[in-house]
Enzyme design. Sequence first.
Site: not given
Length: 283
Positions: A8, A12, A14-15, A17, A42, A47, A107
């Site tokens: 729900g 977006p 496009v984000g 990374g 993201d 990372y 991941h």
Amino acid sequence: MAVKLNTGYECPLVGLGTYKIVGDEVLPVLDAALTAGYRLFDTAKVYNNEKEIGNAFEVLLSKHHLKREDIFITTKLHPNTEENVKKLVNESLESLKTNYIDMYLIHYPKSFDYSDGDPTNKILRIATWNALCESKDEGKIRSVGVSSYEIRHLEELRELGKNFPPCCNQVEYHPHFCRVELKNYCSTNNIFFQAFSSLARHNEGLLSSAIITELAEKYDVPKTTILLSWATSQCVGVIPKSTNPSRLSQNLRTVQLEETEVLKISELNLNQHYVRTTGWLVL
């Protein structure tokens, strides 16, 4: 542009990374991204930048007259024990300085500690899924998804009898690696298909292909925009990484391709991956 997840919530299309955006580089890049209009960010445990991202947002949200609910944060972890997953979720919340994560993904379908064929991977995948779903029930996570999952891994979740389907499957996806069967499965089961490595590591053969060149000229955009637009024109999410302010803005400006153009680009498929994520080898 945004899509509604099966939970729900809106995500977006496009984000940004943030792989390999670390240390002192994080704040200026996120500042430029927010200025350009990015609202999806993201990251992942591996990372090693959750803390820097949290510190940056603490400064930048007020600067850009935004609230926490105006941005969408995705993070990820590899399969682990249920106890450790819950600790890692709490660690993410603390590092990112938030009381909820918009989307938390498994991941990869295996742990760092076991080989592709080790049956322990399945045990840890299920434990991780259950722990993330429990964290969702506790309000710490809004949507739980996966990354680099094959159909058999997704069916494994269905067999658990609850919390299926995941909200998202984030996979390597570009015109040289179309993943047709997997994409169709996700579409049928209302699983958001989100791409990483949408630019195919800037593969020269792909970028110089006749159809990409032709469409870049037609729409008067860079060739990379056509690659991203091929995905977004199919409502596939993209999370391109850049630290350059002009390219950050450029990557947000995708165009709506015609269906025939999307199909023409898809004919470039080589079933060739360019990232060392080979989930199809994991049992």
